[in-house]
Design a protein around this motif. Structure first.
Motif, PDB file in Angstrom:
ATOM      1  N   SER A 119      56.404  44.594  30.139  1.00  0.00           N
ATOM      2  CA  SER A 119      57.244  43.760  29.240  1.00  0.00           C
ATOM      3  C   SER A 119      56.826  43.820  27.886  1.00  0.00           C
ATOM      4  O   SER A 119      55.373  43.919  27.665  1.00  0.00           O
ATOM      5  CB  SER A 119      57.583  42.466  29.768  1.00  0.00           C
ATOM      6  N   ALA A 120      57.669  43.646  26.900  1.00  0.00           N
ATOM      7  CA  ALA A 120      57.129  43.858  25.548  1.00  0.00           C
ATOM      8  C   ALA A 120      56.452  42.576  25.014  1.00  0.00           C
ATOM      9  O   ALA A 120      55.397  42.832  24.281  1.00  0.00           O
ATOM     10  CB  ALA A 120      58.548  43.870  24.662  1.00  0.00           C
ATOM     11  N   ASP A 121      56.576  41.336  25.808  1.00  0.00           N
ATOM     12  CA  ASP A 121      55.837  40.366  25.362  1.00  0.00           C
ATOM     13  C   ASP A 121      54.507  40.154  26.004  1.00  0.00           C
ATOM     14  O   ASP A 121      53.652  39.163  25.974  1.00  0.00           O
ATOM     15  CB  ASP A 121      56.438  39.004  25.654  1.00  0.00           C
ATOM     16  N   GLY A 122      54.222  41.278  27.156  1.00  0.00           N
ATOM     17  CA  GLY A 122      53.015  41.277  27.719  1.00  0.00           C
ATOM     18  C   GLY A 122      52.801  40.226  29.182  1.00  0.00           C
ATOM     19  O   GLY A 122      52.001  40.042  29.551  1.00  0.00           O
ATOM     20  N   SER A 123      53.924  39.556  29.352  1.00  0.00           N
ATOM     21  CA  SER A 123      54.082  38.606  30.528  1.00  0.00           C
ATOM     22  C   SER A 123      53.949  39.389  31.812  1.00  0.00           C
ATOM     23  O   SER A 123      53.638  38.746  32.714  1.00  0.00           O
ATOM     24  CB  SER A 123      55.073  37.863  30.369  1.00  0.00           C
ATOM     25  N   ALA A 124      54.446  40.718  31.754  1.00  0.00           N
ATOM     26  CA  ALA A 124      54.576  41.314  33.161  1.00  0.00           C
ATOM     27  C   ALA A 124      53.576  42.441  32.957  1.00  0.00           C
ATOM     28  O   ALA A 124      53.810  43.426  31.976  1.00  0.00           O
ATOM     29  CB  ALA A 124      56.105  41.857  33.397  1.00  0.00           C
ATOM     30  N   TYR A 125      52.553  42.640  33.928  1.00  0.00           N
ATOM     31  CA  TYR A 125      51.729  43.860  33.721  1.00  0.00           C
ATOM     32  C   TYR A 125      51.138  43.824  34.991  1.00  0.00           C
ATOM     33  O   TYR A 125      51.137  43.108  36.172  1.00  0.00           O
ATOM     34  CB  TYR A 125      50.672  43.158  32.662  1.00  0.00           C
ATOM     35  N   TYR A 126      50.115  44.991  35.083  1.00  0.00           N
ATOM     36  CA  TYR A 126      49.042  45.265  36.092  1.00  0.00           C
ATOM     37  C   TYR A 126      47.756  45.559  35.349  1.00  0.00           C
ATOM     38  O   TYR A 126      47.677  46.137  34.585  1.00  0.00           O
ATOM     39  CB  TYR A 126      49.476  46.399  37.071  1.00  0.00           C
ATOM     40  N   HIS A 127      46.769  44.852  35.792  1.00  0.00           N
ATOM     41  CA  HIS A 127      45.430  45.069  35.460  1.00  0.00           C
ATOM     42  C   HIS A 127      44.414  45.341  36.393  1.00  0.00           C
ATOM     43  O   HIS A 127      44.439  44.140  37.280  1.00  0.00           O
ATOM     44  CB  HIS A 127      45.058  43.738  34.554  1.00  0.00           C
ATOM     45  N   GLY A 128      43.694  46.412  36.518  1.00  0.00           N
ATOM     46  CA  GLY A 128      42.782  46.350  37.600  1.00  0.00           C
ATOM     47  C   GLY A 128      42.373  47.917  37.447  1.00  0.00           C
ATOM     48  O   GLY A 128      42.458  48.717  36.534  1.00  0.00           O
ATOM     49  N   GLY A 129      42.099  48.309  38.754  1.00  0.00           N
ATOM     50  CA  GLY A 129      41.466  49.689  38.776  1.00  0.00           C
ATOM     51  C   GLY A 129      42.572  50.823  39.127  1.00  0.00           C
ATOM     52  O   GLY A 129      43.712  50.453  39.448  1.00  0.00           O
ATOM     53  N   TRP A 130      42.363  52.062  38.656  1.00  0.00           N
ATOM     54  CA  TRP A 130      43.106  53.122  38.866  1.00  0.00           C
ATOM     55  C   TRP A 130      42.369  54.433  39.337  1.00  0.00           C
ATOM     56  O   TRP A 130      41.159  54.433  39.161  1.00  0.00           O
ATOM     57  CB  TRP A 130      43.844  53.511  37.380  1.00  0.00           C
ATOM     58  N   LYS A 131      43.022  55.300  39.963  1.00  0.00           N
ATOM     59  CA  LYS A 131      42.346  56.454  40.538  1.00  0.00           C
ATOM     60  C   LYS A 131      43.557  57.708  40.642  1.00  0.00           C
ATOM     61  O   LYS A 131      44.562  57.435  41.213  1.00  0.00           O
ATOM     62  CB  LYS A 131      41.815  56.376  41.823  1.00  0.00           C
ATOM     63  N   ASP A 132      43.374  58.693  40.047  1.00  0.00           N
ATOM     64  CA  ASP A 132      44.326  59.825  39.837  1.00  0.00           C
ATOM     65  C   ASP A 132      45.831  59.330  39.381  1.00  0.00           C
ATOM     66  O   ASP A 132      46.763  59.892  39.949  1.00  0.00           O
ATOM     67  CB  ASP A 132      44.461  60.323  41.332  1.00  0.00           C
ATOM     68  N   GLY A 133      45.846  58.351  38.494  1.00  0.00           N
ATOM     69  CA  GLY A 133      46.922  58.134  37.853  1.00  0.00           C
ATOM     70  C   GLY A 133      47.762  56.886  38.889  1.00  0.00           C
ATOM     71  O   GLY A 133      48.748  56.445  38.295  1.00  0.00           O
ATOM     72  N   LYS A 134      47.034  56.524  39.702  1.00  0.00           N
ATOM     73  CA  LYS A 134      47.643  55.374  40.517  1.00  0.00           C
ATOM     74  C   LYS A 134      46.610  54.146  40.589  1.00  0.00           C
ATOM     75  O   LYS A 134      45.565  54.207  40.423  1.00  0.00           O
ATOM     76  CB  LYS A 134      48.008  56.060  41.840  1.00  0.00           C
ATOM     77  N   LYS A 135      47.611  53.113  41.076  1.00  0.00           N
ATOM     78  CA  LYS A 135      46.840  51.849  41.056  1.00  0.00           C
ATOM     79  C   LYS A 135      45.808  51.861  42.166  1.00  0.00           C
ATOM     80  O   LYS A 135      46.355  52.292  43.345  1.00  0.00           O
ATOM     81  CB  LYS A 135      47.844  50.766  41.391  1.00  0.00           C
ATOM     82  N   HIS A 136      44.725  51.622  42.057  1.00  0.00           N
ATOM     83  CA  HIS A 136      43.680  51.783  43.235  1.00  0.00           C
ATOM     84  C   HIS A 136      42.449  50.783  42.906  1.00  0.00           C
ATOM     85  O   HIS A 136      41.747  50.910  41.733  1.00  0.00           O
ATOM     86  CB  HIS A 136      43.220  53.282  43.022  1.00  0.00           C
ATOM     87  N   GLY A 137      42.033  50.288  43.930  1.00  0.00           N
ATOM     88  CA  GLY A 137      40.878  49.206  43.797  1.00  0.00           C
ATOM     89  C   GLY A 137      41.434  47.861  43.857  1.00  0.00           C
ATOM     90  O   GLY A 137      42.425  47.612  44.353  1.00  0.00           O
ATOM     91  N   HIS A 138      40.743  47.060  43.023  1.00  0.00           N
ATOM     92  CA  HIS A 138      41.126  45.710  42.892  1.00  0.00           C
ATOM     93  C   HIS A 138      41.967  45.676  41.736  1.00  0.00           C
ATOM     94  O   HIS A 138      41.656  46.054  40.433  1.00  0.00           O
ATOM     95  CB  HIS A 138      39.988  44.740  42.763  1.00  0.00           C
ATOM     96  N   GLY A 139      43.268  44.659  41.838  1.00  0.00           N
ATOM     97  CA  GLY A 139      43.819  44.539  40.743  1.00  0.00           C
ATOM     98  C   GLY A 139      44.965  43.484  40.742  1.00  0.00           C
ATOM     99  O   GLY A 139      45.138  42.696  41.830  1.00  0.00           O
ATOM    100  N   ARG A 140      45.631  43.125  39.629  1.00  0.00           N
ATOM    101  CA  ARG A 140      46.533  41.897  39.634  1.00  0.00           C
ATOM    102  C   ARG A 140      47.675  42.512  39.088  1.00  0.00           C
ATOM    103  O   ARG A 140      47.637  43.107  38.017  1.00  0.00           O
ATOM    104  CB  ARG A 140      45.847  41.059  38.684  1.00  0.00           C
ATOM    105  N   GLN A 141      48.792  42.158  39.668  1.00  0.00           N
ATOM    106  CA  GLN A 141      50.186  42.632  39.178  1.00  0.00           C
ATOM    107  C   GLN A 141      51.060  41.163  39.106  1.00  0.00           C
ATOM    108  O   GLN A 141      51.194  40.680  39.951  1.00  0.00           O
ATOM    109  CB  GLN A 141      50.897  43.718  39.884  1.00  0.00           C
ATOM    110  N   VAL A 142      51.623  41.045  37.856  1.00  0.00           N
ATOM    111  CA  VAL A 142      52.622  40.318  37.458  1.00  0.00           C
ATOM    112  C   VAL A 142      53.909  40.693  37.056  1.00  0.00           C
ATOM    113  O   VAL A 142      53.812  41.294  36.361  1.00  0.00           O
ATOM    114  CB  VAL A 142      52.274  39.108  36.530  1.00  0.00           C
ATOM    115  N   TRP A 143      55.116  40.642  38.146  1.00  0.00           N
ATOM    116  CA  TRP A 143      56.288  41.240  37.811  1.00  0.00           C
ATOM    117  C   TRP A 143      57.107  40.366  36.772  1.00  0.00           C
ATOM    118  O   TRP A 143      56.851  39.358  36.552  1.00  0.00           O
ATOM    119  CB  TRP A 143      57.016  41.182  39.275  1.00  0.00           C
TER     120      TRP A 143
END
Length: 424
Positions: A119-143
């Motif tokens: 989202s433009a205001d930064g309220s929805a996001y995923y923050h965490g690990g990535w591998k080969d372009g995909k979410k991988h490892g520990h992470g937090r997502q807010v829809w």
């Protein structure tokens, strides 16, 4: 002649603009020992005939270092590059879809730790690990809806151990446990709550925090949710349903225990979200059915005799003990009236019975918790001692500075039954 040759050598390389295979290059063209020419400039510009633009260093005709790409659709990338691919730390802004990614790259794909904004205001996001372009490892997502997941990921899907919290019309629900392919699968706990935890798990004033992976630490540039705290006591006192047990593909399946809001409990087998097989159901009044279940129904259940209901309380207390609860005096200057509007003995018992029944599960948990505190040798393990009751009253906020402990004790130990027990 020697002086002229020295003057030629001292001429700095010139920045030129030329066409290269229908593309345009602005920068320095150097010549190697064998007369081969190559692009080599710390601040070059290369424009492809498709409209893609690169600005940054070129090393022996290779895109290397920290530069910037821009595309005709408005997308852009600024950060580290290797062999023309995003590699290292960088920021990508998309013209459509998820708008912004800040973090690590490897060979043109998201890899390591990064934050993708939805989202433009930064309220929805995923923050965490990535591998080969995909979410991988520990992470937090807010829809965008406010729903939150924090835990393990595997190649773009929730997998491993994690916590999902989502809003409902009645408050919120939370699942804590194992995940497989974006669904609860394995051992987990699903709780129905009367408060919206999604609003408590994100705070605008919360400090930033970091996520560490592979010895690399990334600090986000925008605010981050604070670490969730246990619910306040008044939230814990609210009744809620809770299931603890096994899951298969997002459904209760296997062995599990369901705690009902009214104090009832089912402990047994589940299949496809329904009670199926052997199980034990304990009703809110303490009666038990132990037998088979089919499609959520008790197979051999026989309705017991009508429960005595409020008379259960009547056998272990005195009517005068209940008057402070349901018949408080009116201090507003009007004629004294019953606080609950009931004068008849059986109605007062009924109201107290229903009140205790509504909060039976939480009362049992609180009673057991404080009964285990500061146990004295020889004391009755099933009785709440006075000093344990004082701790409960303190933690529940029942002892403000204006209320002396003696006054609270007089209210708690009200009535002739207590008087006879204390001073027979």
């Amino acid at each position: 002649k020697d002086a002229k040759r020295e003057a030629v050598k001292d001429v700095p390389p010139q920045v030129v603009t030329c066409a290269l295979a229908d593309n345009t290059y602005t920068g320095i063209i150097r010549e190697g020992p064998l007369g081969m020419q190559f692009l080599d400039c710390p601040d070059a510009k290369y424009v492809w005939n498709s409209g893609v633009v690169y600005q940054g260093p070129l090393v022996q005709s290779r895109i290397e270092g920290s530069g910037q790409f821009s595309w005709p659709d408005g997308s852009s990338y600024q950060g580290e590059l290797k062999d023309g691919k995003r590699h290292g730390q960088g920021i990508y802004n998309a013209s459509e879809g998820p708008g912004r990614y800040e973090g690590e790259w490897a060979n043109g794909k998201r890899e390591g730790i990064g934050k993708l904004f939805y989202s433009a205001d930064g309220s929805a996001y995923y923050h965490g690990g990535w591998k080969d372009g995909k979410k991988h490892g520990h992470g937090r997502q807010v829809w965008p809806s406010g729903n939150i997941y924090e835990g393990d990921w595997a190649y773009g899907k929730m997998a491993g151990f994690g916590t999902m919290t989502w809003s409902t019309s009645a408050g919120s629900e939370q699942y804590v446990g194992q995940w497989v392919a974006n669904q609860p699968d394995g051992q987990g706990t699903h709780t129905w709550l009367t408060v919206d935890l999604t609003k408590e798990l994100v705070s605008p004033a919360s400090p930033e925090h970091t996520i560490t992976n592979n010895n690399t630490t990334t600090t986000p540039t925008t605010r981050e949710p604070f670490v969730p705290k246990p619910s306040p006591l008044n939230h814990q006192q609210q009744m809620h349903n809770r299931y603890e047990g096994q899951w298969v593909q997002g459904k209760r399946h296997g062995k599990g225990i369901f705690y009902y809001a009214n104090g009832a409990k089912y402990d047994g087998e589940w299949e496809n979200h329904l009670k199926q097989g052997k199980g034990r159901h304990t009703f809110e009044d303490g009666s038990v059915y132990d037998g088979n279940f089919e499609a959520d129904r008790m197979v051999d259940y026989k309705k017991p005799p009508a429960p005595e209901g409020p008379e259960i309380i009547a056998r272990c207390t005195d009517i005068s003990d209940l008057r402070p609860l349901l018949l408080p005096s009116d201090r507003a200057g009007f004629q004294a009236t019953g606080g609950a509007g009931y004068q008849e003995k059986h109605k007062i018992y009924r109201e107290v019975y229903n009140m205790v029944l509504r909060h039976l599960g939480e009362l049992r948990e609180l009673y057991g918790k404080y009964r285990a505190m500061v146990c004295r040798a020889g004391s009755d393990p099933l009785t709440l001692q006075s000093y344990q009751f004082w701790l409960l009253a303190r933690d529940a906020g029942l002892l403000p500075p204006s209320l002396p402990l003696a006054q609270l004790l007089r209210s708690a130990f009200y009535g002739p039954r207590h008087h006879s027990e204390v001073a027979p």
